[in-house]
Design a protein around this motif. Structure first.
Motif, PDB file in Angstrom:
ATOM      1  N   ARG A 141       0.838  -1.209   0.000  1.00 52.16           N
ATOM      2  CA  ARG A 141       0.000   0.000   0.000  1.00 52.16           C
ATOM      3  C   ARG A 141       0.871   1.257   0.000  1.00 52.16           C
ATOM      4  NH1 ARG A 141      -2.673   3.231  -1.481  1.00 52.16           N
ATOM      5  NH2 ARG A 141      -4.723   3.995  -0.804  1.00 52.16           N
ATOM      6  N   CYS A 142       1.984   1.223   0.715  1.00 50.77           N
ATOM      7  CA  CYS A 142       2.902   2.371   0.711  1.00 50.77           C
ATOM      8  C   CYS A 142       3.432   2.639  -0.695  1.00 50.77           C
ATOM      9  CB  CYS A 142       4.073   2.114   1.659  1.00 50.77           C
ATOM     10  SG  CYS A 142       3.709   2.362   3.403  1.00 50.77           S
ATOM     11  N   ALA A 143       3.789   1.582  -1.406  1.00 50.63           N
ATOM     12  CA  ALA A 143       4.333   1.726  -2.761  1.00 50.63           C
ATOM     13  C   ALA A 143       3.338   2.404  -3.696  1.00 50.63           C
ATOM     14  CB  ALA A 143       4.748   0.365  -3.299  1.00 50.63           C
TER      15      ALA A 143
ATOM     16  N   THR B 204       9.761  -3.117   6.945  1.00 53.45           N
ATOM     17  CA  THR B 204       8.595  -2.910   6.085  1.00 53.45           C
ATOM     18  C   THR B 204       9.001  -2.221   4.787  1.00 53.45           C
ATOM     19  OG1 THR B 204       7.145  -2.757   8.019  1.00 53.45           O
ATOM     20  CG2 THR B 204       6.279  -1.926   5.940  1.00 53.45           C
ATOM     21  N   TYR B 205       9.926  -1.276   4.877  1.00 59.26           N
ATOM     22  CA  TYR B 205      10.387  -0.599   3.662  1.00 59.26           C
ATOM     23  C   TYR B 205      11.290  -1.502   2.816  1.00 59.26           C
ATOM     24  CZ  TYR B 205       8.405   3.566   5.744  1.00 59.26           C
ATOM     25  OH  TYR B 205       7.538   4.473   6.302  1.00 59.26           O
ATOM     26  N   LEU B 206      11.947  -2.451   3.441  1.00 54.41           N
ATOM     27  CA  LEU B 206      12.687  -3.449   2.683  1.00 54.41           C
ATOM     28  C   LEU B 206      11.718  -4.245   1.810  1.00 54.41           C
ATOM     29  CD1 LEU B 206      15.342  -4.944   2.064  1.00 54.41           C
ATOM     30  CD2 LEU B 206      14.901  -6.390   4.059  1.00 54.41           C
ATOM     31  N   ALA B 207      10.552  -4.583   2.390  1.00 55.48           N
ATOM     32  CA  ALA B 207       9.514  -5.262   1.607  1.00 55.48           C
ATOM     33  C   ALA B 207       8.945  -4.339   0.540  1.00 55.48           C
ATOM     34  CB  ALA B 207       8.408  -5.750   2.539  1.00 55.48           C
ATOM     35  N   MET B 208       8.788  -3.045   0.859  1.00 56.89           N
ATOM     36  CA  MET B 208       8.232  -2.089  -0.103  1.00 56.89           C
ATOM     37  C   MET B 208       9.099  -1.971  -1.350  1.00 56.89           C
ATOM     38  SD  MET B 208       7.355   1.990   0.345  1.00 56.89           S
ATOM     39  CE  MET B 208       9.024   2.533  -0.090  1.00 56.89           C
ATOM     40  N   ALA B 209      10.405  -2.075  -1.183  1.00 55.25           N
ATOM     41  CA  ALA B 209      11.315  -1.938  -2.318  1.00 55.25           C
ATOM     42  C   ALA B 209      10.970  -2.916  -3.438  1.00 55.25           C
ATOM     43  CB  ALA B 209      12.762  -2.135  -1.856  1.00 55.25           C
ATOM     44  N   GLY B 210      10.493  -4.093  -3.073  1.00 59.00           N
ATOM     45  CA  GLY B 210      10.134  -5.087  -4.072  1.00 59.00           C
ATOM     46  C   GLY B 210       8.839  -4.794  -4.795  1.00 59.00           C
ATOM     47  N   PHE B 211       8.036  -3.859  -4.269  1.00 56.89           N
ATOM     48  CA  PHE B 211       6.742  -3.516  -4.877  1.00 56.89           C
ATOM     49  C   PHE B 211       6.814  -2.266  -5.756  1.00 56.89           C
ATOM     50  CE2 PHE B 211       5.160  -5.952  -1.124  1.00 56.89           C
ATOM     51  CZ  PHE B 211       4.455  -6.922  -1.825  1.00 56.89           C
TER      52      PHE B 211
END
Length: 255
Positions: free
Chosen positions: A88-90, A106-113
């Protein structure tokens, strides 16, 4: 029925349990619930705070933040919840903008989106996030230098802050250790708090990813008021009731 005025340890145990379940207690509400004076509740909260079991805030207390000792450990915890919030952040990332991505699992996960065809300038102080984004061909990637702190998984210190002074960000995705309606955004480590304060000063829009265990919570060092955050993206299990009067947009991430 237990007389909570006579059995203080049972009262402390009950307060701790409520804190564990809700993350926050209000003194006047506890006094009514336990049929004791507000003075007694203030004394109880002071005792729990002394034991390191909560942190006192205006009018009550919040549960004590237990921070993992290592970034890699945090990155492996609550992965599904973080993935939903991260995605959702992405969605908020704007094309042709300069964004900062703070260190955080969480932002590490966001990088992939982040869509690979999106043209961006991406700045981060996280070597792990930079590694995920390093193969992008349509984005400029800048990794801030400095000493890497293994607890935060980021570069921190005076050198890192100085690099920020020559940069202005359209959007910043800021890391959150704790978020509370009165205390605002807070950080566990002093250097991290100093860095985040400098970062906010260089940013046009602040977006915060918040998983359920961080809201409401208060860490040791205050970073900013809730009003300084433009958007808080939270998981569906997050307790947002206490934030209804705060001038901060809250977006609940859904799967």
């Amino acid at each position: 029925m237990v007389d909570h005025d006579v059995f203080p340890e049972q009262r402390l145990t009950l307060i701790q349990q409520i804190l564990s379940n809700t993350g926050r207690v209000i003194g006047i509400d506890l006094a009514k619930k336990l049929n004791v004076s507000e003075h007694t509740i203030r004394r109880d909260l002071q005792e729990l705070a002394r034991r390191g079991l909560c942190k006192k805030v205006y009018g009550g207390a919040v549960s004590h933040i237990v921070e993992s000792a290592n970034f890699d450990v945090r990155a492996s915890q609550n992965m599904q919840e973080k993935s939903v919030v991260a995605k959702r952040c992405a969605d908020f990332i704007k094309a042709n903008s300069c964004i900062f991505i703070d260190a955080g699992s969480t932002y590490l996960a966001m990088a992939g989106f982040i869509p690979k065809d999106l043209e961006l300038t991406i700045v981060t102080n996280s070597p792990q996030i930079a590694a995920v984004l390093s193969s992008r061909t349509k984005s400029e990637l800048i990794l801030l230098g400095g000493k890497v702190n293994p607890l935060t998984g980021s570069t921190l210190g005076a050198d890192t802050v100085n690099q920020l002074k020559g940069m202005l960000f359209d959007q910043t995705f800021i890391g959150v250790c704790g978020l509370d309606p009165q205390a605002g955004l807070s950080a566990v480590y002093y250097e991290d708090a100093c860095f985040k304060k400098a970062l906010i000063g260089q940013s046009n829009e602040i977006i915060a990813a918040v998983t359920a265990g961080k809201m409401p919570q208060v860490a040791r060092y205050k970073v900013a008021a809730c009003e300084d955050i433009d958007i808080a993206v939270v998981s569906k299990n997050t307790n947002i009731a206490d934030f209804r009067l705060v001038n901060m947009r809250i977006v609940v991430a859904e799967e």
